[in-house]
Design a protein around this motif. Sequence first.
Motif, PDB file in Angstrom:
ATOM      1  N   ARG A 179     -21.756  -4.748  11.185  1.00 46.84           N
ATOM      2  CA  ARG A 179     -20.666  -4.303  12.057  1.00 46.84           C
ATOM      3  C   ARG A 179     -19.668  -3.503  11.233  1.00 46.84           C
ATOM      4  O   ARG A 179     -18.690  -4.021  10.712  1.00 46.84           O
ATOM      5  CB  ARG A 179     -19.978  -5.507  12.715  1.00 46.84           C
ATOM      6  CG  ARG A 179     -20.710  -5.943  13.963  1.00 46.84           C
ATOM      7  CD  ARG A 179     -20.041  -7.033  14.746  1.00 46.84           C
ATOM      8  NE  ARG A 179     -18.655  -6.762  15.092  1.00 46.84           N
ATOM      9  CZ  ARG A 179     -17.808  -7.724  15.436  1.00 46.84           C
ATOM     10  NH1 ARG A 179     -18.188  -8.977  15.474  1.00 46.84           N
ATOM     11  NH2 ARG A 179     -16.576  -7.426  15.730  1.00 46.84           N
ATOM     12  N   TRP A 180     -19.952  -2.221  11.082  1.00 46.65           N
ATOM     13  CA  TRP A 180     -19.102  -1.308  10.332  1.00 46.65           C
ATOM     14  C   TRP A 180     -18.187  -0.579  11.304  1.00 46.65           C
ATOM     15  O   TRP A 180     -18.596  -0.214  12.393  1.00 46.65           O
ATOM     16  CB  TRP A 180     -19.933  -0.291   9.572  1.00 46.65           C
ATOM     17  CG  TRP A 180     -20.740  -0.882   8.455  1.00 46.65           C
ATOM     18  CD1 TRP A 180     -22.003  -1.370   8.537  1.00 46.65           C
ATOM     19  CD2 TRP A 180     -20.334  -1.042   7.098  1.00 46.65           C
ATOM     20  NE1 TRP A 180     -22.407  -1.825   7.310  1.00 46.65           N
ATOM     21  CE2 TRP A 180     -21.405  -1.642   6.413  1.00 46.65           C
ATOM     22  CE3 TRP A 180     -19.166  -0.741   6.404  1.00 46.65           C
ATOM     23  CZ2 TRP A 180     -21.346  -1.933   5.057  1.00 46.65           C
ATOM     24  CZ3 TRP A 180     -19.117  -1.032   5.052  1.00 46.65           C
ATOM     25  CH2 TRP A 180     -20.187  -1.627   4.387  1.00 46.65           C
ATOM     26  N   SER A 181     -16.969  -0.355  10.893  1.00 48.96           N
ATOM     27  CA  SER A 181     -16.034   0.448  11.672  1.00 48.96           C
ATOM     28  C   SER A 181     -15.039   1.084  10.707  1.00 48.96           C
ATOM     29  O   SER A 181     -15.249   1.082   9.498  1.00 48.96           O
ATOM     30  CB  SER A 181     -15.327  -0.409  12.733  1.00 48.96           C
ATOM     31  OG  SER A 181     -14.580  -1.439  12.114  1.00 48.96           O
ATOM     32  N   SER A 182     -13.962   1.589  11.256  1.00 48.56           N
ATOM     33  CA  SER A 182     -12.937   2.236  10.453  1.00 48.56           C
ATOM     34  C   SER A 182     -11.630   1.468  10.585  1.00 48.56           C
ATOM     35  O   SER A 182     -11.280   1.000  11.666  1.00 48.56           O
ATOM     36  CB  SER A 182     -12.768   3.679  10.929  1.00 48.56           C
ATOM     37  OG  SER A 182     -11.857   4.359  10.106  1.00 48.56           O
ATOM     38  N   TRP A 183     -10.905   1.336   9.494  1.00 48.38           N
ATOM     39  CA  TRP A 183      -9.623   0.640   9.427  1.00 48.38           C
ATOM     40  C   TRP A 183      -8.600   1.650   8.934  1.00 48.38           C
ATOM     41  O   TRP A 183      -8.858   2.336   7.938  1.00 48.38           O
ATOM     42  CB  TRP A 183      -9.763  -0.540   8.474  1.00 48.38           C
ATOM     43  CG  TRP A 183      -8.612  -1.455   8.331  1.00 48.38           C
ATOM     44  CD1 TRP A 183      -8.350  -2.557   9.098  1.00 48.38           C
ATOM     45  CD2 TRP A 183      -7.579  -1.416   7.335  1.00 48.38           C
ATOM     46  NE1 TRP A 183      -7.221  -3.189   8.640  1.00 48.38           N
ATOM     47  CE2 TRP A 183      -6.725  -2.508   7.557  1.00 48.38           C
ATOM     48  CE3 TRP A 183      -7.290  -0.548   6.281  1.00 48.38           C
ATOM     49  CZ2 TRP A 183      -5.617  -2.762   6.774  1.00 48.38           C
ATOM     50  CZ3 TRP A 183      -6.181  -0.801   5.494  1.00 48.38           C
ATOM     51  CH2 TRP A 183      -5.359  -1.898   5.742  1.00 48.38           C
ATOM     52  N   SER A 184      -7.480   1.770   9.606  1.00 46.78           N
ATOM     53  CA  SER A 184      -6.495   2.797   9.237  1.00 46.78           C
ATOM     54  C   SER A 184      -5.144   2.197   8.905  1.00 46.78           C
ATOM     55  O   SER A 184      -4.704   1.233   9.535  1.00 46.78           O
ATOM     56  CB  SER A 184      -6.318   3.787  10.379  1.00 46.78           C
ATOM     57  OG  SER A 184      -7.503   4.502  10.580  1.00 46.78           O
ATOM     58  N   LEU A 185      -4.489   2.811   7.930  1.00 47.81           N
ATOM     59  CA  LEU A 185      -3.133   2.446   7.533  1.00 47.81           C
ATOM     60  C   LEU A 185      -2.489   3.679   6.907  1.00 47.81           C
ATOM     61  O   LEU A 185      -3.137   4.381   6.122  1.00 47.81           O
ATOM     62  CB  LEU A 185      -3.157   1.283   6.528  1.00 47.81           C
ATOM     63  CG  LEU A 185      -1.811   0.785   6.031  1.00 47.81           C
ATOM     64  CD1 LEU A 185      -1.040   0.097   7.162  1.00 47.81           C
ATOM     65  CD2 LEU A 185      -1.991  -0.187   4.877  1.00 47.81           C
ATOM     66  N   LEU A 186      -1.258   3.951   7.256  1.00 51.52           N
ATOM     67  CA  LEU A 186      -0.505   5.069   6.704  1.00 51.52           C
ATOM     68  C   LEU A 186      -1.255   6.399   6.837  1.00 51.52           C
ATOM     69  O   LEU A 186      -1.175   7.269   5.966  1.00 51.52           O
ATOM     70  CB  LEU A 186      -0.153   4.809   5.230  1.00 51.52           C
ATOM     71  CG  LEU A 186       0.644   3.537   4.937  1.00 51.52           C
ATOM     72  CD1 LEU A 186       0.765   3.309   3.441  1.00 51.52           C
ATOM     73  CD2 LEU A 186       2.034   3.631   5.571  1.00 51.52           C
ATOM     74  N   GLY A 187      -2.021   6.532   7.922  1.00 53.48           N
ATOM     75  CA  GLY A 187      -2.753   7.765   8.170  1.00 53.48           C
ATOM     76  C   GLY A 187      -4.030   7.930   7.372  1.00 53.48           C
ATOM     77  O   GLY A 187      -4.638   8.991   7.392  1.00 53.48           O
TER      78      GLY A 187
ATOM     79  N   PHE B 170       0.827  -1.197   0.000  1.00 52.71           N
ATOM     80  CA  PHE B 170       0.000   0.000   0.000  1.00 52.71           C
ATOM     81  C   PHE B 170       0.860   1.246   0.000  1.00 52.71           C
ATOM     82  O   PHE B 170       1.913   1.285   0.631  1.00 52.71           O
ATOM     83  CB  PHE B 170      -0.911   0.037   1.240  1.00 52.71           C
ATOM     84  CG  PHE B 170      -2.046  -0.934   1.176  1.00 52.71           C
ATOM     85  CD1 PHE B 170      -3.171  -0.665   0.417  1.00 52.71           C
ATOM     86  CD2 PHE B 170      -1.991  -2.123   1.890  1.00 52.71           C
ATOM     87  CE1 PHE B 170      -4.222  -1.556   0.359  1.00 52.71           C
ATOM     88  CE2 PHE B 170      -3.040  -3.025   1.839  1.00 52.71           C
ATOM     89  CZ  PHE B 170      -4.159  -2.742   1.079  1.00 52.71           C
ATOM     90  N   VAL B 171       0.391   2.246  -0.703  1.00 53.76           N
ATOM     91  CA  VAL B 171       0.967   3.586  -0.629  1.00 53.76           C
ATOM     92  C   VAL B 171      -0.195   4.554  -0.411  1.00 53.76           C
ATOM     93  O   VAL B 171      -1.301   4.333  -0.904  1.00 53.76           O
ATOM     94  CB  VAL B 171       1.763   3.982  -1.900  1.00 53.76           C
ATOM     95  CG1 VAL B 171       2.984   3.112  -2.069  1.00 53.76           C
ATOM     96  CG2 VAL B 171       0.893   3.928  -3.136  1.00 53.76           C
ATOM     97  N   ALA B 172       0.083   5.620   0.351  1.00 49.22           N
ATOM     98  CA  ALA B 172      -0.920   6.654   0.559  1.00 49.22           C
ATOM     99  C   ALA B 172      -0.728   7.717  -0.512  1.00 49.22           C
ATOM    100  O   ALA B 172       0.387   8.171  -0.757  1.00 49.22           O
ATOM    101  CB  ALA B 172      -0.778   7.262   1.950  1.00 49.22           C
ATOM    102  N   SER B 173      -1.822   8.087  -1.167  1.00 48.26           N
ATOM    103  CA  SER B 173      -1.771   9.080  -2.227  1.00 48.26           C
ATOM    104  C   SER B 173      -3.068   9.878  -2.220  1.00 48.26           C
ATOM    105  O   SER B 173      -4.145   9.295  -2.412  1.00 48.26           O
ATOM    106  CB  SER B 173      -1.570   8.385  -3.579  1.00 48.26           C
ATOM    107  OG  SER B 173      -1.653   9.307  -4.633  1.00 48.26           O
TER     108      SER B 173
ATOM    109  N   ARG C 169      -5.875   8.668  -0.081  1.00 51.57           N
ATOM    110  CA  ARG C 169      -6.379   7.342  -0.471  1.00 51.57           C
ATOM    111  C   ARG C 169      -5.257   6.337  -0.309  1.00 51.57           C
ATOM    112  O   ARG C 169      -4.083   6.679  -0.396  1.00 51.57           O
ATOM    113  CB  ARG C 169      -6.842   7.325  -1.930  1.00 51.57           C
ATOM    114  CG  ARG C 169      -7.997   8.217  -2.209  1.00 51.57           C
ATOM    115  CD  ARG C 169      -8.538   8.091  -3.611  1.00 51.57           C
ATOM    116  NE  ARG C 169      -7.532   7.844  -4.636  1.00 51.57           N
ATOM    117  CZ  ARG C 169      -7.790   7.433  -5.868  1.00 51.57           C
ATOM    118  NH1 ARG C 169      -9.024   7.215  -6.229  1.00 51.57           N
ATOM    119  NH2 ARG C 169      -6.843   7.242  -6.742  1.00 51.57           N
ATOM    120  N   LEU C 170      -5.638   5.090  -0.111  1.00 49.70           N
ATOM    121  CA  LEU C 170      -4.677   3.999  -0.103  1.00 49.70           C
ATOM    122  C   LEU C 170      -4.768   3.286  -1.439  1.00 49.70           C
ATOM    123  O   LEU C 170      -5.860   2.921  -1.887  1.00 49.70           O
ATOM    124  CB  LEU C 170      -4.981   3.009   1.025  1.00 49.70           C
ATOM    125  CG  LEU C 170      -4.672   3.481   2.432  1.00 49.70           C
ATOM    126  CD1 LEU C 170      -5.242   2.517   3.459  1.00 49.70           C
ATOM    127  CD2 LEU C 170      -3.166   3.621   2.623  1.00 49.70           C
TER     128      LEU C 170
END
Length: 168
Positions: free
Chosen positions: A107-115, A41-44, A47-48
């Motif tokens: 069951r919805w939530s938030s998933w985070s990676l690289l901000g 993954f890269v953040a751009s 967006r991931l």
Amino acid sequence: MVELFGMGVLLCGRSGSGKSDLALGLIDRGHRLVADDMVEFVASDDRLIGSCPTGCAGFIEVHGLGVIDLTRLYNENVVTVSAPLALVISLQTVDDGSCTAERLTGRWSSWSLLGVSVAELVLPCGRGRDLPLLVETAVRVNALRQQGYDAAAELESRLATLMREESA
């Protein structure tokens, strides 16, 4: 990670939970593989973007079948180089008692990676469930959620209106 309707979906779960089987089912329905097991993954632009490590594109390992080259089994169109991550699906088996899905809202939530945060859905899986269909539906539901639509809230509002009308 697979691409459905132009959106990347990361399939998560324990070893043996059926991630690769599900990916294969989605590919057979016309969707595309981004990567199996190793996703970079890269953040751009908030967006991931997920992609497959060089040299591994098109390969998927399916329990009982081994490693499969999807480009030879199907064609090169079943694989994509990268996709923007729109949804994380966490597979949880129903029979192990660990899954307590919300019946009306999921069951919805938030998933985070690289901000960067992305929607996550815990999807109960078990015998007899059409997981490819459920994932396709989850992607569409997520798109509606991003537009501000909540089906459970809509139903609750309609029922409240019906109850008011009947009591009047």
